[in-house]
Design a protein around this motif. Structure first.
Motif, PDB file in Angstrom:
ATOM      1  N   ILE A   2       0.864  -0.885   0.168  1.00  0.00           N
ATOM      2  CA  ILE A   2       0.136   0.032   0.060  1.00  0.00           C
ATOM      3  C   ILE A   2       0.947   1.143  -0.200  1.00  0.00           C
ATOM      4  O   ILE A   2       2.267   1.307   0.701  1.00  0.00           O
ATOM      5  CB  ILE A   2      -0.828   0.161   0.940  1.00  0.00           C
ATOM      6  N   VAL A   3       0.179   2.481  -0.686  1.00  0.00           N
ATOM      7  CA  VAL A   3       1.433   3.698  -1.004  1.00  0.00           C
ATOM      8  C   VAL A   3       1.205   4.354   0.595  1.00  0.00           C
ATOM      9  O   VAL A   3       0.098   4.479   0.606  1.00  0.00           O
ATOM     10  CB  VAL A   3       1.432   4.001  -2.211  1.00  0.00           C
ATOM     11  N   THR A   4       2.238   4.728   1.149  1.00  0.00           N
ATOM     12  CA  THR A   4       2.133   5.463   2.244  1.00  0.00           C
ATOM     13  C   THR A   4       1.534   6.433   1.999  1.00  0.00           C
ATOM     14  O   THR A   4       0.459   6.990   3.030  1.00  0.00           O
ATOM     15  CB  THR A   4       3.647   6.023   2.806  1.00  0.00           C
ATOM     16  N   GLU A   5       1.631   7.114   0.960  1.00  0.00           N
ATOM     17  CA  GLU A   5       1.087   9.031   0.623  1.00  0.00           C
ATOM     18  C   GLU A   5      -0.172   9.238   0.595  1.00  0.00           C
ATOM     19  O   GLU A   5      -0.831   9.761   0.788  1.00  0.00           O
ATOM     20  CB  GLU A   5       2.083   9.698   0.057  1.00  0.00           C
ATOM     21  N   ALA A   6      -1.232   7.694   0.379  1.00  0.00           N
ATOM     22  CA  ALA A   6      -2.046   7.560  -0.055  1.00  0.00           C
ATOM     23  C   ALA A   6      -3.348   7.647   0.948  1.00  0.00           C
ATOM     24  O   ALA A   6      -4.213   8.169   1.280  1.00  0.00           O
ATOM     25  CB  ALA A   6      -2.404   6.372  -0.557  1.00  0.00           C
ATOM     26  N   HIS A   7      -2.218   7.501   2.497  1.00  0.00           N
ATOM     27  CA  HIS A   7      -3.180   7.644   3.391  1.00  0.00           C
ATOM     28  C   HIS A   7      -4.421   6.997   4.052  1.00  0.00           C
ATOM     29  O   HIS A   7      -5.056   7.398   4.013  1.00  0.00           O
ATOM     30  CB  HIS A   7      -3.190   9.498   4.408  1.00  0.00           C
ATOM     31  N   LEU A   8      -4.093   5.843   3.390  1.00  0.00           N
ATOM     32  CA  LEU A   8      -5.614   4.717   3.907  1.00  0.00           C
ATOM     33  C   LEU A   8      -6.184   4.599   5.395  1.00  0.00           C
ATOM     34  O   LEU A   8      -5.293   5.058   5.912  1.00  0.00           O
ATOM     35  CB  LEU A   8      -5.386   3.760   2.676  1.00  0.00           C
ATOM     36  N   VAL A   9      -7.045   4.181   5.417  1.00  0.00           N
ATOM     37  CA  VAL A   9      -7.041   4.446   7.068  1.00  0.00           C
ATOM     38  C   VAL A   9      -6.204   2.430   7.030  1.00  0.00           C
ATOM     39  O   VAL A   9      -5.532   1.878   6.705  1.00  0.00           O
ATOM     40  CB  VAL A   9      -8.284   3.294   7.251  1.00  0.00           C
ATOM     41  N   VAL A 153     -15.687   9.632 -10.593  1.00  0.00           N
ATOM     42  CA  VAL A 153     -16.670   8.348  -9.582  1.00  0.00           C
ATOM     43  C   VAL A 153     -15.803   9.126  -8.175  1.00  0.00           C
ATOM     44  O   VAL A 153     -14.968   7.891  -8.295  1.00  0.00           O
ATOM     45  CB  VAL A 153     -16.896   7.615 -10.648  1.00  0.00           C
ATOM     46  N   PRO A 154     -15.510   9.541  -7.288  1.00  0.00           N
ATOM     47  CA  PRO A 154     -15.976   9.304  -6.181  1.00  0.00           C
ATOM     48  C   PRO A 154     -15.828   7.230  -5.415  1.00  0.00           C
ATOM     49  O   PRO A 154     -16.836   7.334  -5.009  1.00  0.00           O
ATOM     50  CB  PRO A 154     -15.976  10.139  -5.598  1.00  0.00           C
ATOM     51  N   CYS A 155     -14.920   7.165  -4.325  1.00  0.00           N
ATOM     52  CA  CYS A 155     -14.730   5.974  -4.000  1.00  0.00           C
ATOM     53  C   CYS A 155     -15.472   6.073  -3.122  1.00  0.00           C
ATOM     54  O   CYS A 155     -15.920   4.462  -2.311  1.00  0.00           O
ATOM     55  CB  CYS A 155     -13.196   4.581  -4.269  1.00  0.00           C
ATOM     56  N   ASP A 156     -15.177   6.373  -1.625  1.00  0.00           N
ATOM     57  CA  ASP A 156     -16.047   6.029  -0.452  1.00  0.00           C
ATOM     58  C   ASP A 156     -16.745   8.094   0.227  1.00  0.00           C
ATOM     59  O   ASP A 156     -16.466   8.584  -0.505  1.00  0.00           O
ATOM     60  CB  ASP A 156     -15.259   5.832   0.584  1.00  0.00           C
ATOM     61  N   TYR A 157     -17.322   7.785   1.461  1.00  0.00           N
ATOM     62  CA  TYR A 157     -17.335   8.761   1.980  1.00  0.00           C
ATOM     63  C   TYR A 157     -16.988  10.612   2.163  1.00  0.00           C
ATOM     64  O   TYR A 157     -16.601  11.345   1.312  1.00  0.00           O
ATOM     65  CB  TYR A 157     -18.016   8.488   3.783  1.00  0.00           C
ATOM     66  N   HIS A 158     -15.609   9.807   2.170  1.00  0.00           N
ATOM     67  CA  HIS A 158     -14.836  11.078   2.593  1.00  0.00           C
ATOM     68  C   HIS A 158     -13.781  11.673   0.851  1.00  0.00           C
ATOM     69  O   HIS A 158     -14.671  13.130   0.472  1.00  0.00           O
ATOM     70  CB  HIS A 158     -12.673  10.432   3.238  1.00  0.00           C
ATOM     71  N   THR A 188      -9.088   8.060   4.156  1.00  0.00           N
ATOM     72  CA  THR A 188      -9.170   9.523   5.393  1.00  0.00           C
ATOM     73  C   THR A 188      -8.977  10.569   4.595  1.00  0.00           C
ATOM     74  O   THR A 188      -9.262  10.949   3.607  1.00  0.00           O
ATOM     75  CB  THR A 188      -7.854   8.924   5.992  1.00  0.00           C
ATOM     76  N   PRO A 189      -9.496  12.142   5.320  1.00  0.00           N
ATOM     77  CA  PRO A 189      -9.231  12.784   5.146  1.00  0.00           C
ATOM     78  C   PRO A 189      -8.201  13.403   5.214  1.00  0.00           C
ATOM     79  O   PRO A 189      -7.668  14.736   4.239  1.00  0.00           O
ATOM     80  CB  PRO A 189     -10.034  14.098   6.863  1.00  0.00           C
ATOM     81  N   GLU A 190      -6.953  13.006   5.112  1.00  0.00           N
ATOM     82  CA  GLU A 190      -5.803  13.140   4.854  1.00  0.00           C
ATOM     83  C   GLU A 190      -5.520  12.180   3.715  1.00  0.00           C
ATOM     84  O   GLU A 190      -4.408  13.321   3.272  1.00  0.00           O
ATOM     85  CB  GLU A 190      -4.182  12.690   5.589  1.00  0.00           C
ATOM     86  N   THR A 191      -5.981  12.125   2.535  1.00  0.00           N
ATOM     87  CA  THR A 191      -5.498  11.036   1.322  1.00  0.00           C
ATOM     88  C   THR A 191      -6.051  12.423   0.700  1.00  0.00           C
ATOM     89  O   THR A 191      -6.442  12.979   0.399  1.00  0.00           O
ATOM     90  CB  THR A 191      -6.811  10.060   1.155  1.00  0.00           C
ATOM     91  N   PRO A 192      -4.667  12.281  -0.084  1.00  0.00           N
ATOM     92  CA  PRO A 192      -5.169  13.468  -1.199  1.00  0.00           C
ATOM     93  C   PRO A 192      -5.870  12.823  -2.392  1.00  0.00           C
ATOM     94  O   PRO A 192      -6.690  12.343  -2.709  1.00  0.00           O
ATOM     95  CB  PRO A 192      -3.745  13.463  -2.272  1.00  0.00           C
TER      96      PRO A 192
END
Lengths: 327, 289
Positions: A2-9, A153-158, A188-192
C-alpha cells in the motif's frame, strides 16, 4: 504494498471498516461549500432527503430550489443560474439526471460551458431492491462523451466530500456519481484528492487494476489475494474518468504490461472503454474488464447483485489471472 | 388596452423603419446562407425591434454590462432576426450578417452563447429557453439586482413538456422579473399548430399556471411597448405576452404560409422580397413627413 502517501485507513484488512453512504459525503460537502461560497446554490427534483441535500436546504434556504419532479427544467434553471455567476449543484438519481435530461445537459450546460455540477445519486447496481429502472449503469458513458465535461466517480464518503468541494472550485460543467448504500470508508481526510489525477493506492509491477467508485476497495482486496500467489498488482483509483489521467495509465501499461478495469457500470462506454481508448492510441496492452456485461440489473440486495453480476474481489482476481495469461 | 407610456408617433415611425430594414437583412442573410428559416424571423422583427430600440436597458458599447436586461431566445431557429437586430443596434457591424451559417462565423445557425456581442444564450432544441430564463431571473432575485429577463418563445415549442415544467416553477416562485414573449404565429414545420397539436386555449393554460397574461398584436409597436411596461408593473406573477403575429410578415408571398417555416428564399424570391420591403420602408418614411 500500500502506498503510504495515500493515507488509507490503518489496518485496512485487519478489521471491519466503519461505513457511511457516499451520498452523505455529498451532503456534508455542500454544507461546507454553503458556508464558504455564497454563490453555491442547490437544486433538487423532489429528492432532497435521499440525495442528502436537505442539510444544505435547512442551513441555506434562500439558496435552495425545489423544482419538483422535473429534471429537464432543473438542468435548464441550473444553466441560467450558472450563466449569471452562480455555482448550481443539481441533485437527483443518476437514472433521471443525467438520464432524463441529457439534451438539456448537452445544450444548455455543456455547449454553453455553464458552470453546473450534476450529482447523480443512487448510481450503479448497488441501488439494490429498487430494480433495474433505478440502477444507473449508463451514466458515465452518456456524460463522458460530452465536450467540456468533467466526470468523477469518488470511492467512499471522504472522497465524495472532497470531490464535491473540488468540483465547486473547478470552473466548468461536471458530473459526479455515487451509490445509495453505506460502503466501507477506506480513505481518510488526509488522503490526497486532485481532479484529473489517478491515484496509485498500491504499488505493483505485474499488472494494474484500474478501478473507480466503491469497487476500488474490491480491487485492493483482489490485489491482496494475488500477492499471496506472488503476483504484485498496482491499484489505481481512477476517480476522474474525464479528463482521463492518460499519463498514469500509459505508465501503468508500460511498467506492468497488463490491466484490469473495474467499475459499477455497463461494460460499454464507461471507465473500461475510456482506458481502452487511451491505451489503444498511446500504449496498447492486454486488458480485461470487470463491469456489467451489457445487461440490465434487477431487484435484490446490493451484495447479492454485486455477487451475481461478478463485481467482486474474486471476479477481479479471476480476470487478473486471465489478463496475465495474455501478456 | 389603454396605453401606459405611449410611444410618440415619430418614435413609432422610427421603429417601423428599423424593423423593415431588419427584415431586409434577414432576407439577404438567408439568401447568402442558402438554408435557414424565413417565416419566424420576419414575423418577430417588430417585437425584436421594440425590445432593442425602446424597451431594454442595454448598451451596445458595453454589451455585457452587469445590470443589463437579459434576452433569452428559446426558439433558436429564428436567430437571423436576433443577429440582424443586434447589428442594427450597433452590437457588431452589419457587414458580419452575410456570414450567417458559414464556417468560422460567430453567427451560428442556431445561437451559441456569447458567440457574438449580445447573444445571451444557446438554443436550438426547442423548449429549453424558458428554464434558462427562469434561472437567470432567480439569479437576479438572489443578488437583489433590478434587471429583467425577457424570454422569446415560439408557439409550437409549447408542445415540449419542459416549457410547462418551467411555467409551473415560475408561477410557484412568482417570478415578477421575468417576461415571456410568445410568437403566436400558428405555424410549425409540418403545418398549422392547431392541426399538428392544438395549443389553444393558450391564454387559459398560462393563467392556470399562475401567470399574468397579456395578448397583443405583435406588429403594433405601441402595444408591444405598452405590454413591456405593463409587465414591469405586475409584482405578483410572471408575465407572458402572447404576440399574435403573421409569419413571413412584410413579404406578401410568405405571409401566413407554413411552408416558409423552414426554408430560405431563392435568388429571385429574395429579390422580390427585398424590393417589397424597400418600397414599404419608403412608404413609411414618406407618410411620416
Amino acid at each position: 504494498m500500500i502506498v503510504t502517501e495515500a493515507h488509507l485507513v490503518e489496518g485496512l484488512f485487519e478489521r471491519e471498516l466503519p461505513s457511511k453512504a457516499p451520498r452523505d459525503g455529498f451532503g456534508d460537502g455542500l454544507v461546507v461549500l454553503g458556508e464558504r461560497n455564497p454563490d453555491v446554490v442547490v437544486l433538487t427534483g423532489d429528492l432532497a432527503d435521499s440525495t442528502r441535500v436537505s442539510a444544505f436546504r435547512d442551513r441555506f434556504p434562500d439558496r435552495f430550489f425545489q423544482v419538483g419532479v422535473a429534471e429537464q427544467n432543473m438542468m435548464g434553471i441550473a444553466a441560467g443560474l450558472a450563466i449569471c455567476g452562480k455555482i448550481p449543484f443539481c441533485s437527483s438519481y443518476a437514472t433521471f439526471s443525467p438520464g432524463r435530461n441529457w439534451d438539456q445537459l448537452r445544450v444548455s450546460v455543456c455547449y454553453s460551458e455553464a458552470n453546473v455540477k450534476v450529482a447523480g445519486a443512487h448510481a450503479g447496481l448497488s441501488v439494490g431492491p429498487d430494480g433495474a429502472t433505478h440502477q444507473a449503469l449508463e451514466d458515465i458513458a452518456i456524460t463522458r462523451v460530452l465536450p467540456n465535461m468533467t466526470v468523477v466517480v469518488p470511492c467512499d464518503y471522504h472522497q465524495t466530500l472532497k470531490a464535491t468541494i473540488a468540483l465547486a472550485e473547478h470552473r466548468g460543467p461536471a458530473y459526479f456519481r455515487f451509490g445509495r448504500e453505506r460502503t466501507p470508508i477506506f480513505t481518510t481526510p488526509e488522503t490526497p484528492f486532485e481532479l484529473g489525477r489517478a491515484q496509485v493506492l498500491r504499488h505493483g509491477s505485474d499488472l494494474t487494476i484500474v478501478a473507480c467508485g466503491p469497487l476500488v476497495l474490491e480491487a485492493l482486496k483482489a490485489a491482496r489475494t494475488l500477492a499471496a500467489e506472488g503476483i504484485e498488482a498496482r491499484v489505481l483509483n481512477c476517480h476522474t474518468i474525464k479528463p482521463l489521467d492518460v499519463e498514469a495509465l500509459v505508465a501503468a501499461a508500460r511498467e506492468t504490461g497488463a490491466l484490469v478495469t473495474v467499475e459499477e457500470h455497463q461494460i460499454h462506454g464507461g471507465l473500461g472503454s475510456a482506458v481502452a481508448e487511451a491505451l489503444a492510441l498511446h500504449h496498447p496492452a492486454p486488458m480485461e474488464m470487470v463491469a456489467m456485461p451489457d445487461s440490465f440489473g434487477e431487484s435484490g440486495r446490493a451484495e447479492e447483485l454485486l455477487e451475481k453480476w461478478g463485481l467482486t474481489a474474486p471476479a477481479i482476481v479471476e480476470r487478473a489471472r486471465r489478463v496475465l495469461r495474455r501478456r | 388596452m389603454a396605453s401606459l407610456l405611449t410611444l410618440s408617433d415619430s418614435e413609432e415611425v422610427r421603429l417601423a423603419e428599423t424593423a423593415t430594414r431588419i427584415r431586409e437583412h434577414v432576407v439577404e442573410m438567408l439568401l447568402a446562407a442558402g438554408s435557414g428559416h424565413s417565416a419566424g424571423p420576419l414575423g418577430m422583427a417588430d417585437v425584436f425591434t421594440a425590445l432593442y430600440f425602446s424597451i431594454l436597458n442595454i448598451d451596445p458599447a458595453d454589451p455585457w454590462k452587469p445590470d443589463r436586461d437579459r434576452v433569452v431566445l428559446s426558439n433558436g431557429h429564428i436567430c437571423p432576426v436576433w443577429y440582424a437586430t443586434l447589428a442594427e443596434r450597433g452590437y457588431f457591424p452589419v457587414s458580419l450578417l452575410p456570414t450567417l451559417r458559414q464556417l468560422g462565423s460567430p453567427l451560428q445557425g442556431h445561437t451559441h452563447i456569447r458567440s457574438a456581442p449580445g447573444v445571451e444564450n444557446t438554443s436550438g432544441p426547442l423548449g429549453q429557453g424558458l428554464s434558462q430564463g427562469v434561472g437567470m431571473a432567480l439569479a437576479a432575485s438572489l443578488d437583489g439586482a433590478g434587471w429583467r429577463t425577457h424570454v422569446l418563445l415560439s408557439d409550437a415549442e409549447h408542445q415540449e413538456g419542459q416549457i410547462w415544467e418551467a411555467a409551473m416553477f415560475a408561477g410557484k416562485h412568482r417570478l415578477h422579473n421575468l417576461t415571456a414573449w410568445v410568437d403566436r404565429n400558428n405555424i410549425q414545420i409540418d403545418g398549422y399548430t392547431e392541426d399538428v397539436m392544438p395549443l389553444e386555449p393558450l391564454r387559459a393554460k398560462y393563467e392556470a399556471f399562475n401567470w399574468y397574461v397579456i395578448e397583443i398584436d405583435g406588429h403594433n409597436f405601441k402595444a408591444i411597448v405598452d405590454a413591456a411596461r405593463h409587465a414591469e408593473a405586475i409584482y405578483e406573477r410572471p408575465t407572458v405576452v402572447i404576440c399574435h403575429t403573421i409569419p413571413g410578415r412584410g413579404v406578401d408571398f410568405m405571409e401566413r404560409d407554413y411552408r416558409w417555416h423552414g426554408v430560405p428564399p431563392d435568388r429571385e424570391q429574395a429579390r422580390r422580397a427585398v424590393q417589397e420591403l424597400r418600397s414599404l420602408r419608403g412608404r413609411i418614411a414618406s407618410e411620416a413627413e
